[in-house]
Design a protein around this motif. Sequence first.
Motif, PDB file in Angstrom:
ATOM      1  N   GLU A  45       0.701  -1.073   0.069  1.00  0.00           N
ATOM      2  CA  GLU A  45      -0.127  -0.072  -0.122  1.00  0.00           C
ATOM      3  C   GLU A  45       0.823   1.396   0.066  1.00  0.00           C
ATOM      4  OE1 GLU A  45      -3.424   2.129  -0.390  1.00  0.00           O
ATOM      5  OE2 GLU A  45      -3.220  -0.061  -0.373  1.00  0.00           O
ATOM      6  N   SER A  46       1.985   1.269   0.789  1.00  0.00           N
ATOM      7  CA  SER A  46       2.616   2.462   0.954  1.00  0.00           C
ATOM      8  C   SER A  46       3.428   2.913  -0.442  1.00  0.00           C
ATOM      9  CB  SER A  46       3.696   2.373   1.740  1.00  0.00           C
ATOM     10  OG  SER A  46       4.947   1.353   1.638  1.00  0.00           O
ATOM     11  N   TYR A  47       3.596   1.940  -1.560  1.00  0.00           N
ATOM     12  CA  TYR A  47       4.143   2.275  -2.914  1.00  0.00           C
ATOM     13  C   TYR A  47       3.043   2.859  -4.024  1.00  0.00           C
ATOM     14  CZ  TYR A  47       7.165  -0.689  -0.109  1.00  0.00           C
ATOM     15  OH  TYR A  47       7.997  -1.317   1.042  1.00  0.00           O
ATOM     16  N   VAL A  48       1.775   2.733  -3.530  1.00  0.00           N
ATOM     17  CA  VAL A  48       0.992   3.052  -4.660  1.00  0.00           C
ATOM     18  C   VAL A  48       0.827   4.482  -4.851  1.00  0.00           C
ATOM     19  CG1 VAL A  48      -1.733   2.747  -4.991  1.00  0.00           C
ATOM     20  CG2 VAL A  48      -0.529   0.757  -4.025  1.00  0.00           C
ATOM     21  N   PRO A  49       0.658   5.351  -3.800  1.00  0.00           N
ATOM     22  CA  PRO A  49       0.475   6.696  -4.144  1.00  0.00           C
ATOM     23  C   PRO A  49       1.661   7.254  -5.185  1.00  0.00           C
ATOM     24  CG  PRO A  49       0.341   6.511  -1.627  1.00  0.00           C
ATOM     25  CD  PRO A  49       0.798   5.019  -2.281  1.00  0.00           C
ATOM     26  N   HIS A  50       2.782   6.903  -4.819  1.00  0.00           N
ATOM     27  CA  HIS A  50       3.962   7.562  -5.872  1.00  0.00           C
ATOM     28  C   HIS A  50       3.792   6.787  -7.144  1.00  0.00           C
ATOM     29  CE1 HIS A  50       7.411   9.874  -6.917  1.00  0.00           C
ATOM     30  NE2 HIS A  50       8.107   8.863  -7.262  1.00  0.00           N
ATOM     31  N   THR A  51       3.404   5.517  -7.277  1.00  0.00           N
ATOM     32  CA  THR A  51       3.116   4.980  -8.467  1.00  0.00           C
ATOM     33  C   THR A  51       2.217   5.551  -9.187  1.00  0.00           C
ATOM     34  OG1 THR A  51       4.058   2.673  -7.554  1.00  0.00           O
ATOM     35  CG2 THR A  51       2.761   2.740  -9.676  1.00  0.00           C
ATOM     36  N   VAL A  52       1.044   5.927  -8.447  1.00  0.00           N
ATOM     37  CA  VAL A  52       0.079   6.449  -9.412  1.00  0.00           C
ATOM     38  C   VAL A  52       0.421   7.876  -9.754  1.00  0.00           C
ATOM     39  CG1 VAL A  52      -2.253   7.633  -8.782  1.00  0.00           C
ATOM     40  CG2 VAL A  52      -1.827   5.420  -7.905  1.00  0.00           C
ATOM     41  N   THR A  53       1.275   8.868  -9.077  1.00  0.00           N
ATOM     42  CA  THR A  53       1.744   9.924  -9.447  1.00  0.00           C
ATOM     43  C   THR A  53       2.399   9.623 -10.713  1.00  0.00           C
ATOM     44  OG1 THR A  53       1.930  10.861  -7.226  1.00  0.00           O
ATOM     45  CG2 THR A  53       3.326  11.661  -8.702  1.00  0.00           C
ATOM     46  N   LEU A  54       3.372   8.724 -10.823  1.00  0.00           N
ATOM     47  CA  LEU A  54       4.201   8.508 -11.949  1.00  0.00           C
ATOM     48  C   LEU A  54       3.377   8.109 -13.187  1.00  0.00           C
ATOM     49  CD1 LEU A  54       7.324   6.573 -10.422  1.00  0.00           C
ATOM     50  CD2 LEU A  54       7.364   8.900 -11.383  1.00  0.00           C
ATOM     51  N   VAL A  55       2.467   7.440 -12.946  1.00  0.00           N
ATOM     52  CA  VAL A  55       1.525   7.328 -14.094  1.00  0.00           C
ATOM     53  C   VAL A  55       0.837   8.322 -14.425  1.00  0.00           C
ATOM     54  CG1 VAL A  55      -0.752   6.023 -14.715  1.00  0.00           C
ATOM     55  CG2 VAL A  55       1.049   4.710 -13.376  1.00  0.00           C
ATOM     56  N   LEU A  56       0.224   9.164 -13.793  1.00  0.00           N
ATOM     57  CA  LEU A  56      -0.275  10.697 -14.060  1.00  0.00           C
ATOM     58  C   LEU A  56       0.532  11.501 -14.569  1.00  0.00           C
ATOM     59  CD1 LEU A  56      -2.558  10.897 -10.947  1.00  0.00           C
ATOM     60  CD2 LEU A  56      -3.290  10.554 -13.172  1.00  0.00           C
ATOM     61  N   GLU A  57       1.827  11.515 -14.249  1.00  0.00           N
ATOM     62  CA  GLU A  57       2.828  12.274 -14.664  1.00  0.00           C
ATOM     63  C   GLU A  57       3.214  11.875 -16.085  1.00  0.00           C
ATOM     64  OE1 GLU A  57       5.711  12.575 -11.820  1.00  0.00           O
ATOM     65  OE2 GLU A  57       4.793  14.089 -10.832  1.00  0.00           O
TER      66      GLU A  57
END
Length: 101
Positions: A45-57
């Motif tokens: 779970e703790s790795y999901v937010p930054h992964t999402v940010t990278l996808v959105l960027e």
Amino acid sequence: MTSKTEQTRLEELCRSLWNEYDPIGVRVNLGTDNSPDWFPDDEYESYVPHTVTLVLEGADAVKHRRHIEHCCTVNMGLRPRHVSDEALTLFVERLLALQKL
């Protein structure tokens, strides 16, 4: 801009991809009962937010790979994976595909 619904869906997809990648082998160590009820869905779970940010960027494959490798080696304490690791490559390809949705 991404709507709340789209953001939530993207988080779910990234969480699912992390669980499928399963770098620490939680699924392997489940014992004899491999039912989904025994798999801790929040393990990564703790790795999901930054992964999402990278996808959105719209991050490229190199940025995604570096993020995943950093999470695995620094945060999880795992040995670096081989550059041609098929599971890692598939994970990155699936993240790149999310950027096209």
